[in-house]
Design an enzyme around this catalytic site. Structure first.
Site, short mmCIF file in Angstrom:
data_model
loop_
_atom_site.label_atom_id
_atom_site.label_comp_id
_atom_site.label_asym_id
_atom_site.label_seq_id
_atom_site.Cartn_x
_atom_site.Cartn_y
_atom_site.Cartn_z
N LYS A 25 0.84 -1.21 0.00
CA LYS A 25 0.00 0.00 0.00
C LYS A 25 0.87 1.25 0.00
O LYS A 25 0.66 2.17 -0.79
CB LYS A 25 -0.90 0.00 1.25
CG LYS A 25 -1.58 1.33 1.52
CD LYS A 25 -2.43 1.30 2.76
CE LYS A 25 -1.72 1.58 4.06
NZ LYS A 25 -1.45 3.01 4.36
N ASN A 26 1.86 1.27 0.89
CA ASN A 26 2.62 2.51 1.08
C ASN A 26 3.66 2.75 -0.01
O ASN A 26 4.33 3.78 -0.01
CB ASN A 26 3.26 2.54 2.47
CG ASN A 26 2.19 2.74 3.54
OD1 ASN A 26 1.05 3.07 3.22
ND2 ASN A 26 2.55 2.52 4.79
N CYS A 59 -5.67 12.92 13.21
CA CYS A 59 -5.46 11.51 12.87
C CYS A 59 -5.42 10.71 14.17
O CYS A 59 -4.87 11.18 15.17
CB CYS A 59 -4.14 11.39 12.12
SG CYS A 59 -3.68 9.70 11.79
N ARG A 84 0.25 14.70 13.15
CA ARG A 84 0.98 14.42 11.92
C ARG A 84 1.11 15.68 11.07
O ARG A 84 0.39 15.85 10.08
CB ARG A 84 0.30 13.29 11.14
CG ARG A 84 0.30 11.99 11.91
CD ARG A 84 -0.43 10.89 11.18
NE ARG A 84 0.30 10.38 10.04
CZ ARG A 84 -0.16 9.39 9.27
NH1 ARG A 84 -1.35 8.86 9.51
NH2 ARG A 84 0.56 8.96 8.25
N ASP A 133 4.28 0.60 11.97
CA ASP A 133 3.07 -0.03 11.42
C ASP A 133 2.89 -1.47 11.89
O ASP A 133 1.90 -2.12 11.54
CB ASP A 133 3.10 0.02 9.88
CG ASP A 133 2.96 1.45 9.36
OD1 ASP A 133 2.55 2.32 10.14
OD2 ASP A 133 3.28 1.69 8.19
N ARG A 145 -8.89 -0.50 4.57
CA ARG A 145 -8.09 0.56 3.96
C ARG A 145 -6.72 0.04 3.55
O ARG A 145 -6.13 0.53 2.59
CB ARG A 145 -7.88 1.71 4.95
CG ARG A 145 -9.13 2.50 5.22
CD ARG A 145 -8.81 3.69 6.07
NE ARG A 145 -7.74 4.48 5.44
CZ ARG A 145 -7.24 5.59 5.94
NH1 ARG A 145 -7.72 6.07 7.06
NH2 ARG A 145 -6.28 6.24 5.32
#
Ligand code: EPU
Length: 494
Positions: free
Chosen positions: A22-23, A118, A123, A314, A406
């Site tokens: 994803k990132n 967030c 952030r 993460d 997500r």
């Protein structure tokens, strides 16, 4: 809205294949707006965040076609653009801010909503803006939007270090913008994450001249134009780590196809310290990956989430869930997002014993986790709750799983293939399993399932019964009982 119903206590077993990262996909998709030709991407995961960024790119005039069955995604950049990334889209996903640098570099103008609050902490994007100003952008913040302008960006020396290390999406923004700037740019304290390397490789394949990506010093010689490109996204190391931890937590035996050991060295190291066996291996048809086998008896750990190549933030929540099951005192600290502990109150509801101390969680184990109703608060917290539910006795219900969707492609489906009893259903009171309806009778007896070997041999410890003392004299505080916001039961809030 969907919820997951998970019956825990079953060791995971079998093979699982990773989706594309994803990132890596998100900044690469955003960078396509700076490319003059077609970007043909492979292995783009089927995720809500990818759909959101697709909408952002379409709103900017790009044409995006996607084949969900193959993971192929093609982006034709706009012929003209407003350069406006609207609040309604950006607020749904912070990574939308990755269009800022590409828009500015290619189109000379970007109006991008500032991402708001967030759940994982404060952030800011000050480092992104500092880098773009160094490249010659004129920037002002007005009515919640960043307005950035430049006729042509120019190369610069840019230091991207901040109080919590570098910035991943900030490095992506500056690296992409500098690719079209006039002259040389040198980024120091750049993020070294594999996703930045993947973005650099994509840009170089499109004609950029980038060296040093993957190290703290990246050098970029600007070019006049980037051309069409084909690129395959790297496998998702965070999905790999999540599956590794799920296998460990259930004492399972799992082969993770395409897991890249060089992207996971800190994760492999900490899991081996905990007592999990991890070996590079391959399938009969020659696909490489990692073979994970959990052990019944695990060791406590002192673990700190750091920028790459450290243990990723993460995976902090998922490791916290695992360490709840381990005998002894473990400490987990997050130096990237010091407030990223929304999963802790929910783990407490399942019987974990955890105390927050600044940027750390102190975990006393082994907790006998029992299935209950819990609420996902963000992407990785959801993954941690799934892991805890897989290891818990009885049934758990995890609500707000849109957070999970997500960032994990078909997570529940993949876990089901590994033998997990996991069901997705619409969130509705009727769908609650009988074991989680409070009738006044003990519901635990109704659901005796196969037990993870050796895990629940300790007597159940009730965190409400008495404080537990750590070796240095600290006590794990008694949870106070308050009411959760969905009125589904008491929540322990330390
Ligand atoms: N920071 C600043 N100023 C900035 C930017 C960041 O002080 O201008 C601070 C942040 O507040 C944080 C630290 O620096 O304390 C690192 O933030 P970073 O900018 O690196 O995070 P990000 O780029 O917004 C990406 C991932 C996150 C991941 C972090 C850290 C994407 C799309 N997102 O976010 O992924 O946690 O790097 O590795 O790449 C996730 O996938 O669940 C996720 C949140």
């Amino acid at each position: 809205m969907d919820m997951l119903i998970i019956r825990g206590g079953i060791p995971l077993a079998g093979n699982v294949r990773l989706a594309g990262a994803k990132n890596a996909s998100l900044p690469i998709m955003a960078a396509s707006i700076a490319v003059s030709g077609l970007s043909q991407l492979r292995r783009v995961p089927h995720l809500a965040d990818v759909s959101t960024l697709t909408q952002v790119l379409e709103s900017l005039g790009a044409v995006v076609t996607r084949d969900l069955s193959t993971g192929e995604l093609a982006i034709s950049p706009p012929h003209a653009t407003t350069g406006i990334a609207d609040y309604d889209l950006v607020r749904r996903m912070r990574a939308s801010v990755c269009v800022l640098g590409p828009l500015l570099a290619r189109w000379g103008k970007a109006v991008v909503s500032l991402p708001g609050g967030c759940n994982i902490g404060h952030r800011p994007i000050d480092l992104h803006l500092k880098g773009l100003v160094a490249l010659g952008a004129r920037i002002r913040i007005e009515r919640g939007y960043v307005h950035a302008e430049a006729t042509r960006l120019h190369g610069a020396e840019i230091y991207l270090g901040g109080p919590f290390g570098s910035t991943v999406t900030g490095t992506a923004n500056i690296m992409t913008a500098a690719s079209l700037a006039r002259g040389m740019t040198r980024i120091s304290a750049a993020a070294c994450e594999p996703e930045i390397v993947d973005l650099g490789n994509y840009l170089n394949a499109a004609g950029a001249r980038i060296t040093g990506h993957g190290t703290p010093v990246i050098e970029i010689e600007g070019v006049d134009e980037l051309h069409g490109v084909e690129h395959e996204v790297i496998p998702d190391r965070i999905e790999a780590g999540t599956m590794m931890i799920a296998a460990a937590a259930t004492c399972g035996d799992v082969f993770i196809e395409d897991a890249q050991p060089r992207h996971l060295s800190a994760v492999i190291d900490i899991l081996r310290q905990i007592g999990v066996s991890i070996e590079p291996s391959s399938t009969n048809d020659g696909r490489m990956g990692l073979h994970i086998s959990g052990a019944a008896h695990l060791n406590p750990a002192d673990c700190t989430a750091l920028p790459y190549p450290g243990v990723p933030t993460d995976l902090q929540a998922q490791l916290t869930a695992l360490l709840c099951l381990v005998p002894g005192i473990s400490v987990i600290t997050d130096k990237v997002f010091p407030d990223r502990f929304m999963h802790v109150p929910e783990l407490l509801r399942m019987g974990a014993q955890i105390r927050r101390e600044g940027a750390s969680a102190i975990i006393a184990g082994p907790a006998h986790l029992s299935g209950t109703n819990v609420m996902a608060s963000d992407l990785r917290a959801s993954a941690a709750l799934v892991i805890a539910a897989l290891a818990a006795e009885g049934e758990s219900v995890i609500r707000r799983v849109y957070h999970l969707d997500r960032g994990y492609e078909k997570h529940d489906e993949k876990l089901r293939q590994l033998g997990a009893q996991i069901q997705r259903t619409t969130d509705h009171p009727e769908a609650l399993p009988d074991s989680l309806r409070m009738t006044g009778e003990s519901s635990m007896e109704q659901h005796k399932v196969q037990e993870i070997p050796g895990r629940f041999t300790q007597p159940i410890q009730n965190p409400l019964a008495k404080p537990h003392f750590l070796s240095d004299g600290y006590a794990i505080a008694r949870p106070m009982v308050s009411q959760s916001d969905d009125s589904s039961g008491p929540v322990a809030d330390l």
